[in-house]
Design a protein around this motif. Structure first.
Motif, PDB file in Angstrom:
ATOM      1  N   ARG A   9      -0.788  -0.869   8.235  1.00 25.70           N
ATOM      2  CA  ARG A   9      -1.901   0.299   8.504  1.00 25.70           C
ATOM      3  C   ARG A   9      -1.334   0.646   9.864  1.00 25.70           C
TER       4      ARG A   9
ATOM      5  N   PRO B  40       6.268   4.710   9.128  1.00 28.16           N
ATOM      6  CA  PRO B  40       5.287   4.936   8.413  1.00 28.16           C
ATOM      7  C   PRO B  40       4.630   3.728   7.638  1.00 28.16           C
ATOM      8  N   VAL B  41       3.257   3.973   7.309  1.00 27.51           N
ATOM      9  CA  VAL B  41       2.750   2.917   6.340  1.00 27.51           C
ATOM     10  C   VAL B  41       3.808   2.731   5.194  1.00 27.51           C
ATOM     11  N   GLY B  42       3.827   1.426   4.869  1.00 27.91           N
ATOM     12  CA  GLY B  42       4.944   1.251   3.534  1.00 27.91           C
ATOM     13  C   GLY B  42       6.136   0.795   4.107  1.00 27.91           C
TER      14      GLY B  42
ATOM     15  N   ARG C 215       5.743  -0.832  -9.246  1.00 29.11           N
ATOM     16  CA  ARG C 215       4.605  -1.095  -8.330  1.00 29.11           C
ATOM     17  C   ARG C 215       4.548  -2.625  -8.107  1.00 29.11           C
TER      18      ARG C 215
ATOM     19  N   ASP D  57       3.008   5.996  -5.553  1.00 28.74           N
ATOM     20  CA  ASP D  57       1.692   6.181  -4.763  1.00 28.74           C
ATOM     21  C   ASP D  57       1.796   5.596  -3.417  1.00 28.74           C
ATOM     22  N   GLU D  58       0.965   6.042  -2.601  1.00 27.53           N
ATOM     23  CA  GLU D  58       0.895   5.461  -1.069  1.00 27.53           C
ATOM     24  C   GLU D  58       0.243   3.867  -1.355  1.00 27.53           C
ATOM     25  N   LEU D  59       0.839   3.189  -0.119  1.00 25.87           N
ATOM     26  CA  LEU D  59       0.622   1.825  -0.062  1.00 25.87           C
ATOM     27  C   LEU D  59      -0.950   1.738   0.182  1.00 25.87           C
ATOM     28  N   THR D  60      -1.729   0.678  -0.622  1.00 23.16           N
ATOM     29  CA  THR D  60      -3.137   0.443  -0.717  1.00 23.16           C
ATOM     30  C   THR D  60      -3.071  -1.124  -0.161  1.00 23.16           C
TER      31      THR D  60
ATOM     32  N   ASN E 145       2.201  -1.739  -3.171  1.00 27.09           N
ATOM     33  CA  ASN E 145       3.455  -0.938  -2.739  1.00 27.09           C
ATOM     34  C   ASN E 145       4.167  -0.328  -3.559  1.00 27.09           C
ATOM     35  N   THR E 146       4.685   0.913  -3.911  1.00 32.27           N
ATOM     36  CA  THR E 146       5.456   1.373  -4.882  1.00 32.27           C
ATOM     37  C   THR E 146       6.889   1.592  -4.256  1.00 32.27           C
TER      38      THR E 146
ATOM     39  N   ASN F  83       8.873  15.924   2.438  1.00 30.80           N
ATOM     40  CA  ASN F  83       7.796  15.183   3.044  1.00 30.80           C
ATOM     41  C   ASN F  83       6.910  16.174   3.350  1.00 30.80           C
TER      42      ASN F  83
END
Length: 340
Positions: A29, A37-39, A133, A152-155, A163-164, A318
């Motif tokens: 986060r 960035p996230v991930g 994933r 996919d975005e990290l959740t 995370n992908t 991006n």
């Protein structure tokens, strides 16, 4: 340069295979401005070795001091300890100390001693070109792997993080030459795997860049063999309609995130007219075709033109919307290499 995530995961796997204590750090986060960035991921070995990044360097320094024995200190985390969530930059003093932008806060997930077998499986699948994933159970650190159909975005929630990863981005260049070498170099250090297609032996003989896959088949066949996906771009650089046009048409039938050709505005208009007249295309079917390629930076030389083209490719990758005035000014971008 290879895909950064794959490099981090491969290095972490090798450390764990060698019996080293190591941790995997993931940005889960961010609040306000953040340097990564996230991930984003980073791996840290017990001897202080680091690969990847979660900040501009100050947070890495703190993690090294806390979790390595590089300087005769460091916290011992029991093997098998569950992952931990930590925050950096919660206060203004901390943000200043850790070099975070004003108001920036990062939350990281620390996985202690990730399982080597699971890492080996993940790396092997990524090296096969699969999108994977990875789901981590926060209470135990247990990992589940599954092939993904789309990035996919990290959740993250109260129980698990997903995370992908992979596969790496790819670039197909049509036409060897000085501009192609500069563009391929920039693509490689941006994490793209590069393939060059040129059936003309006299152009290929001058190619000097290593680490690029070279094919001599006709460009439209090369596009079919390349099988562009959503992590691929196709760039035509020959100025020769016999080579560029059919390759571009094949690329436009694919999911490639970027399809473009070099040339002046006049040549780009002529290309579209040819495709509409001779190949039953329409303005709508050619909407994704970019040309002239590159963003306006006043470039005149092949290396500067390559910078402008790579900048546009990264902007599209991006999901950055280029300003309208930049789109209009692209006609001024490529002068040096346009045909007479």
């Amino acid at each position: 340069m290879e895909n950064l995530d794959v490099m981090v995961l491969r290095t972490l796997r090798d450390w764990r295979r060698a019996g080293k204590r190591a941790l995997l750090t993931t940005v889960v986060r961010t609040w306000g401005s953040s340097p990564r960035p996230v991930g984003s991921i980073m791996a840290l070995a017990e001897d202080g070795a680091v690969v990847g990044s979660v900040s501009g360097g100050c947070i890495e320094d703190d993690l090294i001091a806390r979790y390595s024995h590089a300087h005769g200190k460091g916290e011992d985390v029991p093997l098998g300890a569950p992952p931990a969530l930590v925050k950096y930059g919660i206060t203004a003093d901390e943000a200043h100390r850790f070099g975070l932008p004003c108001g920036g806060t990062l939350e990281l997930l620390l996985e202690y001693a990730p399982d080597a077998d699971a890492l080996d499986t993940l790396v092997a699948e990524l090296e096969r070109g699969k999108l994977m994933r990875r789901t981590v159970t926060l209470a135990t650190g247990a990992v589940r792997l599954a092939e993904a159909t789309a990035p996919d975005e990290l959740t993250v929630n109260d129980t698990e993080l997903t995370n992908t990863f992979g596969p790496e981005y790819r670039m197909l260049l049509i036409g060897a030459g000085q501009l192609a070498e500069y563009l391929a170099t920039m693509a490689k250090f941006s994490g793209f795997a590069v393939t060059l297609c040129d059936p003309r032996a006299e152009y290929r003989t001058a190619w000097t860049l290593s680490g690029v896959t070279i094919t001599t088949e006709m460009p439209d066949d090369a596009v079919l063999a390349f099988r562009p996906d959503r992590r691929s771009c196709v760039v035509a650089l020959t100025h020769d309609p016999k080579l560029d046009d059919l390759a571009l048409l094949e690329a436009l039938q694919s999911e490639a995130f970027y399809v473009g050709a070099i040339g002046s505005r006049r040549n780009a208009d002529a290309r579209r007219d040819r495709m509409i007249e001779h190949f039953d295309q329409t303005a709508e079917s050619l909407a994704r075709l970019r040309g002239p390629i590159g963003i306006f930076i006043g470039s005149k030389t092949p290396p500067e033109i390559a910078v402008s083209v790579m900048a546009e490719i990264l902007a599209v990758k991006n999901a950055v919307t280029l300003p309208r005035e930049v789109e209009v000014a692209r006609a001024k971008e490529i002068q040096q290499l346009q045909p007479s």
